[in-house]
Write an enzyme that holds these catalytic residues in place. Structure first.
Site, PDB file in Angstrom:
ATOM      1  N   ASP A  36       2.731   4.862  -8.031  1.00 36.74           N
ATOM      2  CA  ASP A  36       2.872   5.869  -6.988  1.00 36.74           C
ATOM      3  C   ASP A  36       2.845   5.349  -5.555  1.00 36.74           C
ATOM      4  O   ASP A  36       3.397   5.980  -4.665  1.00 36.74           O
ATOM      5  CB  ASP A  36       1.804   6.950  -7.169  1.00 36.74           C
ATOM      6  CG  ASP A  36       2.068   7.802  -8.399  1.00 36.74           C
ATOM      7  OD1 ASP A  36       3.197   8.276  -8.536  1.00 36.74           O
ATOM      8  OD2 ASP A  36       1.157   7.990  -9.226  1.00 36.74           O
ATOM      9  N   GLY A  44       3.913   2.182  -4.500  1.00 35.97           N
ATOM     10  CA  GLY A  44       5.117   1.406  -4.220  1.00 35.97           C
ATOM     11  C   GLY A  44       6.396   2.177  -4.466  1.00 35.97           C
ATOM     12  O   GLY A  44       7.447   1.822  -3.941  1.00 35.97           O
ATOM     13  N   TYR A  74       0.272  15.899  -9.684  1.00 39.90           N
ATOM     14  CA  TYR A  74      -1.106  15.411  -9.628  1.00 39.90           C
ATOM     15  C   TYR A  74      -1.630  15.319  -8.198  1.00 39.90           C
ATOM     16  O   TYR A  74      -0.864  15.073  -7.275  1.00 39.90           O
ATOM     17  CB  TYR A  74      -1.194  14.010 -10.236  1.00 39.90           C
ATOM     18  CG  TYR A  74      -1.942  13.996 -11.542  1.00 39.90           C
ATOM     19  CD1 TYR A  74      -3.319  14.170 -11.577  1.00 39.90           C
ATOM     20  CD2 TYR A  74      -1.282  13.798 -12.744  1.00 39.90           C
ATOM     21  CE1 TYR A  74      -4.010  14.153 -12.779  1.00 39.90           C
ATOM     22  CE2 TYR A  74      -1.972  13.789 -13.945  1.00 39.90           C
ATOM     23  CZ  TYR A  74      -3.332  13.964 -13.957  1.00 39.90           C
ATOM     24  OH  TYR A  74      -4.008  13.947 -15.139  1.00 39.90           O
ATOM     25  N   ILE A  99     -10.889 -15.328   0.746  1.00 43.44           N
ATOM     26  CA  ILE A  99     -10.465 -14.762  -0.543  1.00 43.44           C
ATOM     27  C   ILE A  99     -10.356 -13.236  -0.477  1.00 43.44           C
ATOM     28  O   ILE A  99     -10.987 -12.578   0.348  1.00 43.44           O
ATOM     29  CB  ILE A  99     -11.419 -15.160  -1.700  1.00 43.44           C
ATOM     30  CG1 ILE A  99     -12.879 -14.762  -1.392  1.00 43.44           C
ATOM     31  CG2 ILE A  99     -11.300 -16.631  -2.004  1.00 43.44           C
ATOM     32  CD1 ILE A  99     -13.860 -15.071  -2.521  1.00 43.44           C
TER      33      ILE A  99
END
Lengths: 726, 726
Positions: free
Chosen positions: B370, B372, B458, B666
């Site tokens: 949803d 992308g 949704y 990171i």
């Protein structure tokens, strides 16, 4: 030595005075007409201060809503499951006294003996109450007694307990009295003084010894561990490490003193006190307080002291000295049909298991079973209005029995409140691409029943939260103080790479020892009646074998558990299932069996060896989910006499009988678990950590049962202004 | 045929009028001085209604607190991460226009291109802003373009995307326009009419086709599925089952029509409408509303539109069309030292995966990503004050770009509020056996930033909740409408034992198809600086081998992950670990590395075969936790061009490079997952289901950072009375 003896003498006098005061204010030894003595005196440590009580504001809600009363002497039972009243307990106490006929005895539990389930289920309002009976656990002359006392007739049935190891839970008086025993021992006093600690500034706390073999057989023991109370209210952070005083609880005498760790300094007091204004630290205050406001009063009523009615829910709530509270006959009125439907006959916290993960001599035995050893309800003290519960909460008192059987009142033990935390019960915005302008959302309001058990250092906030959509959320929140171990280290760079600390260095000379918390819940589900089945709704990978551009999908495979062993469930994330309790005899209009599912959370599993004695005793942690055939005697998953038990009367043992559970009256058990590797943020008091699981309707209702709840509109909401003090 | 053509004609005219109106009110095609056209018109479906806006009450809090403005035309950026303003977007639009030099083009994304992290981290208030750049995803003549546009200079850098499969997210205009395409097809119109459905009462919605092989190669497709809108606003419950119109999105023409399921009746409308007052159903209303009240206004401020300051927290919040919101530079002021400390450089929802578990022709492709494919932020519409967020909430608007690059305002897309739900931040009651009368509890107040993405049926309620103790709780709540499948069955007794329904019979002729939801979060943790390590704090059984009366205990074993593959974590309940991100270069006073841990929840793992195309594309669901070396280009875990992508630009691919992650900058990734086997309670609209994970300080602070928070006292709380309407 002279000085030490004087200090010891002073301490003993102080202790005696304390116990005396305590007895006078809380445990009148004679049944008298001075019934106000039963009330919670404001100067008693065992009760809450009356001045903190929140009284319900005048309300226009139904007249049935009672004002909660401080005076419980006039209480009468209205429901078969109402707890014993003061009057009833006084009658039972007389019977017990006469039963032991002048011998020394102690009452370890005196509670209602639930009438048979069939009797309770058949009872309706207006019927005469079934015979009122008390279940009594007592000890006299080194023997356990399990008695059923007929409240009116005084008839006593004595049950055979000879085959059961272990002892009943300790009494508060056991704990109080044993605290002074170490100071009667010269070796103890010497070793304390040799560590430079003033005996007047030492508190020794009783900890259950567990059971590991013959050392714990044949006599009722505690292991005391001591702390210095100097310069801090948080003495838990000042352990006198390595000293364990093994004490006989019946004889009240020292059995053995383990005296190690003399090289370990006592951690400093600085920084350990958590109380308001302690150490004169600045206090952070919200400039603009935020409050849950409900100026019209609650939407729930508590009929006849114990029957809670809110939204479509009805349930019976009673305080219990062992589990904290018992929820019984939880039912919901179907919003479509208006029918009151059975969901759960009874639910409560059955047992806890808190093993510390340090095998050394002063720590290995710390494998507590807080409900069966200490009484999870007995340790649930008065709540702090405004801070333990929101401003709109109401409170319920408990009546418990002292060790001689005398009833006393524990005020404000339970709070009940409606919660709105800004979430939506459901919502939808239609995408404008459809040309429809739809934005619908409904506020989510729930009902919480809460108590807080303070097991020495730790605090367990226990919530039963009822949602209007039929969901029950059962949440355990951990806070309070992490029990710590003294160490000589003040920095991790002093610790060799291969040395085990069994925990985290939290502050100078303090290790927070790794431990687990497990709470096992008894959940006697009765989905539209007693005969239910347990269904494993397994989700598994299925291959399409070229019949679809997709290679694979997730398929649902339902299996009904035939016997108890098939319902011993170890959760696996990579091999998931839903777990339903259904009524195979009742279906929705489209033919689904009506049901509820348990939605796991707090899924930590015990890593101890299954044959390790603590694990055998708390074998309920071997699985997260169990289902047993209903049996009135199987309520306490760690055993009826859990204290020093050997583990032969546990949920594992019952379940291994492998009885049939298909289309039977069945009980669901869920074990909520937490691994806790302490961190510095837990010092000196631990920010709350929570986990809760759900019991959730699944094809129980024909459709969304909160579909027709109204949205909030501005004009319905309260009108508030800032407080004068702001 | 005549009648059908007239209806079709009518529908097309209606569609054109709708699109025209839409364009006029929302997407002025010329940059004009009529800047009020940019504002959200009350009659526009794309924006929220101004009359529903909650204005901040007059407040005495710091003057820096801005009144949120409806008019964003004067917005200027104040922070390197502030989103592009209307002025800036207008400039970029001009550049794009000139770049495509008269050709037809569409803008699929036009957002700030974040300056390099080192530049942002070095920037402090008062410094000149780094060069403002836009990142543009566009298409023209069947080609994807990825451009970086210098806002001031107009310089364009065109990035090579030739090696990347897939397409940019669809635009709202793509979706709007394609909805009328089926009606241009005679076969479609015929088959609809043959089913007895009026073409005027049909809505066809565009669904992304996924990628399964050559059928989806080379052209941008959607698959339309149709519903009848007759007699209900909830047309999702009235599927015209089995018809799929495969359509070319660039050519806007039908490629193929799958026409099956003629025998399947269209489910009835009765009972499907969820709107207030629909079907004249009685509405349940709380007699005594409960509200979160804060009459003095909030304790937070939003400086310069995007910098949120609350309690000890500071973070930058900006709406984003793809992820919804981006939280950047989340920092907390250490309560002991007053130092503002880095915690998370950036966090956002990176991708979703919603595979339906039905391999049949009309369903197998439903494997949505949803963020992308549709833009999780683009689909986040205006919130409903009072019901989506509590009364004390404030709102933030978004500025997004239309498909021609024109900016428009999405009002009230984000709400921000303080929450108090009656829980304690910490508490302790001292056992009276110690003679100490202690009862201390502190209220828990948190700060929530919320948006709700409505992906067709949704609704995803997305909460970033900041706790005063340093914890960040990231919660996803699912509600809205379950997409359903038509069936001929009305009762389960009609279904053969060996027949697969791929779901649950929810109502007559309606199957709720089994599916999963996954939301993957990008969490660039910077614990006291960028160089961090990922530590697996493994808990394992250890035997005492006779050195203790205990057989076993749980031991903590810490392992630092050296490379990315060592940080591909599949959670196992029976083999547990904690997962810490620490700064190995910074230690607390007692020598623990400062850190945060990710506390998993919503741990469902995908059961699809790893080689299945949808699983390859959404391979971020192969593990719950991942850690990668920071790389500015690796933000979207399902790939930059996710639409019809083949799965060669995913988190799995990046992580498999196995770069070093020890003491490096990171990024932590967490995938929250839900299995959803629908039940009747989900019909016709689904009660909210939530799961949230935590980022929690672990030895980050020297001690409990909320130790000094003041308790509530009655005199500080607001004074409220019932609403006039009550």
């Amino acid at each position: 030595m002279e000085g030490k003896n004087i200090r010891l003498c002073f301490f003993l006098i102080f202790s005696v005075v304390l116990v005396t005061l305590f007895t006078v204010f809380n445990f009148p030894t004679e049944i008298s007409d001075k019934s106000d003595m039963l009330m919670c005196a404001t100067n008693s440590a065992w009760c809450s201060s009356s001045k903190n009580r929140i009284l319900r504001p005048p309300t226009t809600t139904p007249a049935a809503a009672p004002l909660l009363r401080n005076n419980h002497t006039e209480d009468v039972p209205h429901h078969p499951l109402d707890p014993l009243t003061i009057t009833e307990m006084n009658k039972v106490q007389k019977v017990i006294k006469s039963k032991f006929d002048g011998s020394v005895y102690s009452v370890h539990s005196l509670v209602l003996e639930d009438p048979d389930k069939s009797v309770v289920r058949a009872w309706t309002k207006g019927d005469a109450l079934p015979t009122r009976k008390a279940s009594v656990m007592a000890r006299s002359a080194g023997t356990n007694y399990l008695l059923t006392v007929d409240v009116e007739s005084g008839d006593v049935v004595e049950h055979d307990t000879s085959g059961i190891s272990g002892f009943p839970l300790v009494t508060l008086e056991d704990m109080q009295n044993v605290m002074s025993v170490p100071f009667t021992n010269a070796h103890f006093n010497r070793t304390i003084v040799e560590r430079g600690v003033d005996l007047n500034e030492v508190a020794c706390l009783p900890f259950s010894p567990g059971w590991f073999g013959k050392n714990e057989d044949g006599r009722r023991l505690v292991k005391l561990e001591c702390f210095t109370t100097k310069d801090t209210a948080n003495f838990y952070m000042r352990p006198i490490e390595g000293i364990i005083i093994v004490t006989d609880l019946d004889a009240m005498e020292v059995v053995e003193i383990v005296d190690k760790g003399k090289h370990i300094p006592i951690p400093k007091a600085a920084g350990s006190d958590y109380r308001l204004n302690a150490e004169n630290s600045a206090t952070i205050k919200l400039a603009s307080p935020i409050s849950m406001e409900q100026p019209n009063g609650p939407n729930f009523v508590i009929e006849n002291d114990h029957l809670v009615k809110w939204a479509n829910w009805e349930f019976h709530l009673r305080p219990d000295p062992r589990s904290g509270v018992m929820i019984s006959e939880a039912k919901m009125r179907d919003p479509d049909t208006g029918v009151l439907r059975d969901i759960m006959y009874q639910g409560f916290a059955s047992e806890l298991f808190v093993p510390y993960m340090d095998p050394e001599e002063a720590w290995y035995f710390k494998t507590y079973m807080d409900a069966g050893e200490y009484g999870f309800g007995l340790q649930a003290l008065a709540l702090d209005p405004l801070n333990d519960c929101p401003r709109n909460a109401e409170y319920m008192d408990a009546v418990f029995a002292a060790s001689d059987g005398t009833p006393y009142v524990r005020e404000n033990m339970v709070c009940i409140f409606e919660r709105y935390s800004g979430d939506a019960a459901w919502r939808h915005t239609e995408s404008p691409i459809t040309g429809k302008l739809i934005r619908e959302a409904r506020p989510k309001v729930t009902l919480v029943a809460r108590y807080v058990a303070s097991l020495a250092n730790y605090d367990y906030v226990m919530d039963w939260e009822f949602h209007a959509d039929g969901l029950i959320h059962i949440k355990v929140s951990l806070t309070g103080i992490v029990i710590v171990k003294g160490t000589s280290y003040v920095n991790m760079n002093q610790v060799n790479a291969d040395e085990e600390l069994y925990g985290t260095l939290l502050s100078d000379n303090i290790i927070g020892v790794v431990h687990d918390h497990y709470v096992n819940f008894y959940l006697d589900m009765d989905i539209d009646g007693s005969d239910n089945s347990f269904v494993n709704v397994h989700l598994q990978r299925e291959y399409t074998k070229g019949k679809s551009p997709r290679m694979s999908y997730m398929k649902v495979n339902k299996t009904v558990a035939k016997t108890e062993k098939e319902a011993q469930i170890k959760l696996k994330l990579s091999d998931p299932s839903e777990f339903h309790v259904v009524n195979p005899n009742k279906h929705t209009k489209v033919g689904n069996p009506v049901g509820y599912k348990v939605v796991p959370a707090g899924t930590a599993a015990s890593l101890l060896d299954p044959a390790d004695p603590p694990q055998k005793r708390s074998a309920f942690t071997n699985n997260q989910i169990w289902v047993t055939q209903y049996n009135k005697s199987e309520k306490w998953s760690g055993g009826l006499f859990a204290y020093q038990s050997h583990g032969e009367d546990t949920l594992q043992v019952w379940s291994d009988r492998d009885r049939s559970i298909e289309n039977k009256d069945i009980v669901l058990w869920y074990t909520l678990g937490f691994h806790h590797v302490p961190c510095q943020e837990d010092y000196p008091i631990m920010p709350t950590v929570s986990a809760g699981f759900d019991l959730k309707p699944v094809n129980f209702f024909e459709r969304n049962p909160v579909l027709r709840i109204a949205p909030y509109v501005e004009s319905d909401l309260p009108v508030c202004k800032a407080a004068a003090a702001a």
